[in-house]
Design a protein around this motif. Structure first.
Motif, mmCIF file in Angstrom:
data_model
loop_
_atom_site.group_PDB
_atom_site.id
_atom_site.type_symbol
_atom_site.label_atom_id
_atom_site.label_comp_id
_atom_site.label_asym_id
_atom_site.label_seq_id
_atom_site.Cartn_x
_atom_site.Cartn_y
_atom_site.Cartn_z
ATOM 1 N N SER A 139 -24.709 -24.008 16.781
ATOM 2 C CA SER A 139 -24.975 -25.212 16.154
ATOM 3 C C SER A 139 -25.156 -26.448 16.845
ATOM 4 O O SER A 139 -25.421 -27.345 16.219
ATOM 5 C CB SER A 139 -24.003 -25.141 14.952
ATOM 6 N N GLY A 237 -25.038 -26.570 8.325
ATOM 7 C CA GLY A 237 -25.095 -27.922 8.118
ATOM 8 C C GLY A 237 -26.071 -28.572 8.197
ATOM 9 O O GLY A 237 -27.288 -28.024 8.652
ATOM 10 N N GLU A 255 -21.259 -30.297 7.545
ATOM 11 C CA GLU A 255 -21.166 -28.995 8.234
ATOM 12 C C GLU A 255 -19.996 -28.405 7.501
ATOM 13 O O GLU A 255 -18.966 -28.664 7.050
ATOM 14 C CB GLU A 255 -20.648 -29.182 9.481
#
Length: 711
Positions: A139, A237, A255
């Motif tokens: 991420s 997120g 997130e």
């Protein structure tokens, strides 16, 4: 953007310097065409087309930034495992998830972990969920490791270093919609994952989202033994950013990360649930017509971790069932202004961080599920507040020499709000009673004023650059060291924190050089850390300040310590499309009060790799190795017993490769631990689930394949 004594120790440093000089000399003796001098005009990143740099995207002395996608090997189970592939970073494991990293022989809260600007602390007293386990590597876009104490701007001092997961500025991408989807599978443990990122950019403002899911079964070690290591992880997120004025930015991010059904071979419990929620609001403001005051940064953040561990959800319990419910909530804010006085840049500001950790343990002698009797307030409402003021300046001393100097003062306040609560059951005692029994301390509320600072000089020598620094970093005791309260029971020892601990004072020296030439590069550094009041976990034997002498309970006390070490890295493009690289690191640690080795110090270790790389594809092999760790604190009779054994050395061979199928499609694959070697990291826990195995071993041979689609 605005912000980017003892003789033994001295002998260790001498050995470090000798090895460093030898390796650097080897690089200097490369063929003459490899000795072309880098341009003297730049002391930062130098672009050399002939040189293939396979790992660091940026290096600055003991700092290193790596793009997440550039780290070769199987997809990392968490950020801790990913970080352990970087030079100078090691990790120990107790299962498949939650690798706990160490830098310069120090771990836990001596390392600051920052996820996209927010500090994170785990919620498990036994560290099933170290902060890096809540990071989802895919991420983010890059991870930066700063080794040692390098800046007073990073918040309350973390003497080992700082790890920061960062996301690229969407303004660096083309206007419109872009992103990528990645998926992969690994044979050993059948680990499979998928992750995706998408971003939309319009005039520098943006919105983006990301998600990831990962699942793994138990893997096998090199001897074919199954290791309890299964887990499930998922989360995602988003972030929105408004660009305005002179490239100023207002952003909001959120997130959530969840880990379910995490099995641990090296613990008496498993973790059916851990969830981390992180929020951050930030502004970076640049004045359009700036004078001496160039701009400022302000942010507010929160990270909230819930953790459950027990011995019955994921395994068959014994005569007693146990569960611990724990939380770790961190809130913080930061305000800093940047000033420019001629060639001198000055950052002035303050930050505030509060971490609340609470853990309640339950048990039942009748094997009731779930247990309902409170056995301990394991973290008895520990609240640690830190308000810091700082100033750091960067100034050129000459055309080729720069000076960085900084100082900060931290005002620390600590409370244990549940110190007087009585657990249930016969003979129950409060946390305050335990502190009095073990240390003669009843005052749990403490205040400290801690002053830290540093000075650092960098110089461009015309063909290489060098640096030297000195620092003082004062670290306050964390919630476990100061306040954990688990009473002795049924002949088993307790685990009791010490509210009277003094803060650690780290006095560090480090120096090093690095060079980038037309077909090779090399860097090396040597460091030394003299620690007053090192906070040591130990066994209660009636030491000074310890009133209990049962030989089994875990306690905390201040000792003096020394750490020293060196690291070396180099890479040589010896032929078109070919390069060879190597790195090695060594750390020495000594408890000078008790004249014994510090526990949990990684052995001499490193790696060497050979890579062939052309436009459409690349292939390579790497050998990862570590020597036997003979300096171990294994005795519970005279030491802490926190080292499981003098861990044997190992050498592991990996194969890896990439294939650019199309401009937007990349295929990766390889085989990790090709020779199916059975080995364990020295930092790993004892395997309490399999009596035939001493430590939690690393995975055996494992093939993997990954595909990345960009759009």
């Amino acid at each position: 953007m605005l912000f980017q004594r003892s003789l033994a120790a001295r002998r260790a440093l001498l050995r470090a310097g000798t090895a460093t000089a030898a390796l650097m000399a080897a690089f200097w003796m490369l063929p003459a065409n490899a000795a072309e001098e880098a341009a003297e005009e730049s002391t930062s990143a130098i672009e050399i087309p002939e040189l293939v740099i396979s790992a660091p995207a940026k290096e600055d002395g003991p700092s290193e930034t790596v793009k997440v996608g550039d780290v070769t090997g199987p997809s990392a189970r968490d950020a801790g495992e990913l970080l352990s592939r970087m030079p100078g970073v090691t990790a120990g494991r107790m299962g498949g998830h939650g690798s706990d990293i160490s830098i310069r022989g120090m771990s836990e809260d001596r390392i600051a972990v920052i996820s996209d600007g927010a500090y994170v602390f785990g919620a498990c007293p036994n560290r099933m969920d170290p902060p890096t386990s809540s990071m989802m590597p895919m991420s983010g876009d890059s991870i930066t490791v700063r080794r040692g104490y390098q800046s007073v701007l990073d918040g309350p001092p973390a003497p080992a270093g700082t790890v920061s997961l960062e996301r690229a500025d969407p303004a660096d991408f083309a206007e419109g919609l872009s992103g990528n989807v990645e998926s992969g599978i690994e044979s050993n443990g059948v680990q499979r994952y998928v992750s995706a990122q998408a971003r939309a950019v319009e005039r520098g403002s943006y919105i983006r989202g990301f998600m990831t899911g990962r699942r793994a079964d138990n893997y096998e070690d090199g001897s074919g033994r199954e290791v309890r290591s299964a887990f499930k992880q998922y989360g995602g997120g988003g972030e929105v950013g408004l660009r305005y004025g002179a490239d100023s930015l207002l952003s909001l991010s959120m997130e959530r990360n969840v880990v379910e059904d995490a099995f641990f071979a090296g613990a008496g419990m498993d973790a059916p649930w851990t969830a981390t929620d992180t929020y951050r609001l930030a502004v970076e403001h640049n004045f359009e017509e700036a004078g001496a005051f160039k701009g400022f940064e302000a942010s507010v953040y929160g990270s909230f971790v819930d953790h459950v561990m027990d011995n019955y959800s994921l395994r068959t319990p014994g005569a007693m069932t146990m569960r611990t419910d724990a939380t770790s909530d961190t809130r913080g804010t930061r305000l800093a202004g940047v000033f420019e006085f001629g060639d001198v840049d000055v950052t002035v500001g303050g930050d505030y961080r509060r971490n609340d950790r609470d853990a309640t343990s339950y048990s039942s002698m009748m094997a009731a599920i779930p247990p309902t009797t409170i056995s301990n307030y394991t973290w008895p409402g520990m609240e640690i507040e830190d308000a810091g003021l700082f100033v750091e300046a960067n100034a050129p001393l000459t055309a080729k020499t720069d000076l960085t100097a900084g100082i900060r003062t931290d005002f620390v306040s600590v409370k244990a709000t549940k110190a007087d609560l009585l657990p249930g059951g016969m003979g129950a005692v409060s946390a305050r009673t335990l502190y009095n029994t073990f240390y003669g301390v009843t005052q749990t509320d403490q205040d400290e004023t801690n002053v830290s600072g540093l000075v650092r000089v960098t110089h461009d020598f015309g063909g290489f650059s060098g640096w030297a620094g000195a620092s003082r970093a004062v670290r306050t005791a964390d919630a476990t060291e100061r306040g954990i309260a688990r009473a002795p029971a049924m002949g088993n020892g307790g685990w009791v924190g010490n509210p009277g601990l003094d803060p650690e004072k780290h006095h560090q020296l480090d120096t090093g050089i690095e060079t980038v030439r037309s077909v090779w590069k090399a860097s090396t550094s040597v460091w030394y850390d003299n620690v007053q009041d090192f906070i040591s976990r130990d066994i209660a034997r009636g030491q000074s300040g310890v009133l209990v002498n049962d030989g089994v309970s875990s306690i905390f006390r201040n000792v003096d310590a020394e750490l020293a070490g060196f690291d070396v890295a180099g890479q040589w493009a010896f032929a078109p499309s070919w390069h060879v690289g190597a790195d090695l690191a060594y750390t020495y640690g000594e408890n000078t009060t008790d004249n014994r080795p510090l526990y949990q110090i990684s052995p001499f270790s490193g790696s060497v790799e050979l890579v062939y790389d052309v436009t459409e594809w690349s292939a390579g092999t790497r050998m990862r190795w570590a020597g036997k760790q003979t300096r171990a604190d294994t005795s519970t009779a005279t030491g802490s017993g926190l080292d499981v054994r003098e861990t044997p050395g190992y050498a592991v061979v990996d194969l890896f490769g990439t294939w650019q199928l199309a401009s937007a499609v990349e295929l990766r694959g390889g085989v990790a631990n090709l020779l199916d070697t059975t080995y364990a990291s020295h930092l790993s826990r004892g395997n309490g689930f399999d009596p035939a195995v001493v430590q939690v071993n690393e995975p055996g041979r494992s093939a993997y394949v990954q595909v990345n689609l960009a759009f």
